[in-house]
Design a protein around this motif. Structure first.
Motif, PDB file in Angstrom:
ATOM      1  N   LEU A 400      67.297  -0.943  54.448  1.00  0.00           N
ATOM      2  CA  LEU A 400      66.976  -1.729  53.315  1.00  0.00           C
ATOM      3  C   LEU A 400      65.738  -2.843  53.043  1.00  0.00           C
ATOM      4  CD1 LEU A 400      70.238  -3.855  54.012  1.00  0.00           C
ATOM      5  CD2 LEU A 400      70.095  -2.105  52.173  1.00  0.00           C
ATOM      6  N   GLN A 401      64.872  -1.828  54.020  1.00  0.00           N
ATOM      7  CA  GLN A 401      62.805  -2.477  53.943  1.00  0.00           C
ATOM      8  C   GLN A 401      62.287  -1.509  52.399  1.00  0.00           C
ATOM      9  OE1 GLN A 401      60.891  -4.029  57.154  1.00  0.00           O
ATOM     10  NE2 GLN A 401      61.956  -1.994  58.253  1.00  0.00           N
ATOM     11  N   ILE A 402      63.294  -0.724  52.603  1.00  0.00           N
ATOM     12  CA  ILE A 402      62.597   0.479  51.697  1.00  0.00           C
ATOM     13  C   ILE A 402      63.744   0.551  49.895  1.00  0.00           C
ATOM     14  CG2 ILE A 402      63.128   2.575  50.473  1.00  0.00           C
ATOM     15  CD1 ILE A 402      62.723   3.454  53.806  1.00  0.00           C
ATOM     16  N   ASP A 403      62.972   0.132  48.964  1.00  0.00           N
ATOM     17  CA  ASP A 403      63.691  -0.221  47.084  1.00  0.00           C
ATOM     18  C   ASP A 403      64.696   1.429  47.543  1.00  0.00           C
ATOM     19  OD1 ASP A 403      64.732  -0.430  45.358  1.00  0.00           O
ATOM     20  OD2 ASP A 403      62.541  -0.764  44.544  1.00  0.00           O
ATOM     21  N   GLN A 410      71.211   1.967  40.631  1.00  0.00           N
ATOM     22  CA  GLN A 410      72.088   1.282  41.835  1.00  0.00           C
ATOM     23  C   GLN A 410      70.951   0.755  42.875  1.00  0.00           C
ATOM     24  OE1 GLN A 410      75.929   2.017  44.003  1.00  0.00           O
ATOM     25  NE2 GLN A 410      76.443  -0.244  44.018  1.00  0.00           N
ATOM     26  N   ARG A 411      70.954   0.326  43.762  1.00  0.00           N
ATOM     27  CA  ARG A 411      70.153  -0.476  45.006  1.00  0.00           C
ATOM     28  C   ARG A 411      71.260  -0.339  46.153  1.00  0.00           C
ATOM     29  NH1 ARG A 411      66.203  -5.183  44.747  1.00  0.00           N
ATOM     30  NH2 ARG A 411      68.362  -6.488  45.218  1.00  0.00           N
ATOM     31  N   LEU A 412      70.280   0.277  47.302  1.00  0.00           N
ATOM     32  CA  LEU A 412      71.776   0.112  48.416  1.00  0.00           C
ATOM     33  C   LEU A 412      71.478  -1.578  48.837  1.00  0.00           C
ATOM     34  CD1 LEU A 412      72.826   1.803  50.426  1.00  0.00           C
ATOM     35  CD2 LEU A 412      70.524   1.593  51.813  1.00  0.00           C
ATOM     36  N   GLN A 413      70.476  -2.087  48.245  1.00  0.00           N
ATOM     37  CA  GLN A 413      70.673  -3.767  49.162  1.00  0.00           C
ATOM     38  C   GLN A 413      72.286  -4.081  47.755  1.00  0.00           C
ATOM     39  OE1 GLN A 413      67.938  -1.668  48.140  1.00  0.00           O
ATOM     40  NE2 GLN A 413      65.915  -3.574  48.690  1.00  0.00           N
ATOM     41  N   ASP A 414      72.381  -3.672  46.989  1.00  0.00           N
ATOM     42  CA  ASP A 414      73.388  -4.478  45.867  1.00  0.00           C
ATOM     43  C   ASP A 414      74.654  -3.531  46.520  1.00  0.00           C
ATOM     44  OD1 ASP A 414      71.645  -5.676  45.094  1.00  0.00           O
ATOM     45  OD2 ASP A 414      71.362  -4.347  42.954  1.00  0.00           O
ATOM     46  N   LYS A 415      73.893  -2.318  46.925  1.00  0.00           N
ATOM     47  CA  LYS A 415      75.075  -1.734  47.503  1.00  0.00           C
ATOM     48  C   LYS A 415      76.460  -2.261  48.788  1.00  0.00           C
ATOM     49  CE  LYS A 415      78.098   2.635  48.479  1.00  0.00           C
ATOM     50  NZ  LYS A 415      79.644   3.093  47.594  1.00  0.00           N
ATOM     51  N   TRP A 416      75.248  -2.659  49.593  1.00  0.00           N
ATOM     52  CA  TRP A 416      75.448  -3.275  51.305  1.00  0.00           C
ATOM     53  C   TRP A 416      76.380  -4.424  50.842  1.00  0.00           C
ATOM     54  CZ3 TRP A 416      73.178  -0.012  54.449  1.00  0.00           C
ATOM     55  CH2 TRP A 416      73.521   1.872  55.115  1.00  0.00           C
TER      56      TRP A 416
END
Length: 522
Positions: A400-403, A410-416
């Motif tokens: 999650l340090q990487i965009d 869809q961002r991985l941050q939002d997915k998780w």
């Protein structure tokens, strides 16, 4: 190189590997052998992964060799270890040796930080942006596969105690230990944290300090390491036995060549059980944890029997009754083996010395950091050096340090955001052609590192070969498969004592049970 109007030209690859530890190095070697055009990038200046960073006093692996190395005979036939549990410098030397033998450097780019990655359904490629760690120059990549090997220890965790910026001494997270050793002898030193890093630091720093304090929240139920220094050509086992060891390494629960006993704790009478415990204890590695009775992690009574033996052994090594209770409580603090076990070399005996002390953070928590040191609810301690061994964001931090943006942006941050979901702990629905090792919901948290690096690496390489051979360009995990994966893991985990122990490492260790699932997937 720039294109029209100064645009940065994209370099095209079959795969971009991110991370130069065991996982990334393994994949680079194997994918090249299969004819893939692949590069490895890392934001540091050499191979080693976590061992590039871990240079703190006492840093060493807690898996024995030859378990903790690659299984390629071209490597182990030409390498001799100096210790049964190698230190961080020897491990960095090993990575340099591997890089030379496998000729890795020609396809590796160091000092390269991955900042963003965007999947495009138009060309079925990942468009990756990197930055030179020294010059800040941007580079662009267009790759069919994005292979993340950022590890579960990719992002440091430091509690937000007030006043850290006020401290006049030297404050450091152990993974940022300076390459040039600071002056330590005769200093007032603190170590915060009793994970394996805290134990290792204590063993090296306490004898040097004029005053030493270990700040402990939860006791570490550590086992004796029993280090061995090898002389000449001496090694732990004869080389002719290595092939059998590496084969069995893939077949056992912890990624070692030993596994649980085929009988329960109380199948033995008290005398035989004691004899068994003593034999396991004498091994001086993880045998007492992962080669013990098969019901130890499942039955509360069996677990307590193991803890009671451990407690007796440890308390006999400590003089002070208060410290006996702090390190090895009469009432079992949590299920034995359900937090990550550490290995120690005379750790407990250190606290018999008058200059070595323990601060129990459950009784007297840290209130703030001051100019002089650390203030708890009952006193202020003065220190020259504070080592904050409080671990990492061990679930998702490295990724999650990487965009990272998948289908539809869809961002991985939002997915998780509502909870981590993966398939096999290696892929995420909506993020095609992206695989990761040492990730969340994988069996790697408590697995011997090189074992799982090779298992996961082989799976990824075989998947990519299948895609190429059948002219497929896109593969993605199904969202229902993610749900089934998580459900199957929890079903297995809930049959054990693991969910009853509260810690990040326990969250990870639950997924260790997924080893059987991972090994059965073609």
């Amino acid at each position: 190189m720039s294109g029209p109007l100064g645009a940065v030209e994209e370099k095209e690859l079959d795969a971009l590997i991110v991370g130069g530890g065991f996982g990334g190095v393994c994949q680079l070697h194997k994918l090249r052998k299969e004819g893939f055009n692949v590069k490895l990038v890392d934001n540091v200046s050499d191979y080693g992964g976590v061992w590039y960073w871990n240079r703190y006093p006492g840093a060493r692996v807690d898996s024995t060799v030859p378990h903790y190395e690659f299984s390629d005979p071209e490597l182990w036939n030409h390498w001799l270890w100096k210790q049964r549990f190698p230190g961080s410098q020897e491990l960095r030397d090993y990575f340099s040796f591997v890089a030379d033998k496998w000729d890795l450097r020609k396809d590796t780019q160091f000092s390269t930080l991955v900042t963003a990655a965007q999947w495009s359904d138009v060309d079925c490629r990942w468009h990756v942006t990197t930055e030179d760690s020294n010059t800040r120059e941007t580079q662009k990549w267009k790759v069919s596969y994005l292979l993340m090997n950022t590890g579960f220890a990719g992002k440091r965790h430091i509690p937000d105690w007030p006043g850290i910026d006020k401290f006049k001494g030297f404050w450091v997270h152990p993974s940022f230990w300076p390459h040039e050793e600071p002056s330590l002898k005769g200093k007032k030193i603190a170590v915060i944290g009793t994970g394996s890093t805290g134990v290792q630091l204590t063993q090296d720093l306490a004898p040097l300090a004029s005053e030493f304090v270990l700040f402990q929240r939860t006791p570490n139920l550590a086992l004796p390491m029993k280090q061995v220094d090898y002389q000449g050509d001496e090694q732990p086992i004869p080389k002719q036995k290595y092939d059998a060891l590496f084969k069995s390494r893939n077949e056992n629960f912890g990624g070692f060549n030993f596994d649980f006993l085929p009988r329960g704790t109380f199948d033995d009478d008290e005398e035989k059980r004691r004899e068994t415990y003593e034999e396991l204890w004498a091994e001086g590695d993880f045998h007492f944890w992962l080669a013990t009775y098969y019901d130890m992690l499942f039955s509360p009574d069996a677990n307590k029997a193991a803890y009671d033996f451990w407690k007796e052994k440890v308390r006999a090594r400590i003089s002070d009754p208060v410290l006996k209770e702090a390190f090895a409580p009469e009432t079992q603090p949590h299920a034995f083996g359900c937090k990550r076990i550490s290995l120690e070399n005379r750790f407990y005996e250190l606290f018999n010395a008058p200059n070595v002390n323990l601060c129990d953070l459950k009784k007297t928590p840290i209130v703030e950091v001051t100019e002089k040191g650390i203030k708890t609810t009952n006193k202020e301690y003065e220190f020259d050096l504070v080592v904050c061994a409080t671990g990492f964001d061990a679930i998702t931090g490295g990724l999650l340090q990487i965009d990272i943006r998948g289908e539809g942006g869809q961002r991985l941050q939002d997915k998780w955001k509502e909870g981590v979901k993966t398939y096999l702990g290696m892929a995420v629905s909506g993020f095609p052609n992206m695989f990761f090792t040492y990730g969340p919901q994988a069996p790697t948290a408590l697995c011997n590192g090189p074992t799982c690096a090779e298992l996961q690496g082989d799976w990824i390489v075989n998947c990519m070969k299948y895609m190429r051979d059948n002219n497929f360009v896109k593969i993605t995990a199904d969202s229902e498969a993610e749900k089934k994966w998580a459900a199957s893991i929890w079903t297995l985990a809930n049959a054990s004592l693991l969910p009853n122990t509260k810690s990040v490492s326990t969250y990870l260790s639950i997924y260790h049970i997924a080893r059987a699932c991972l090994c059965s997937v073609d």
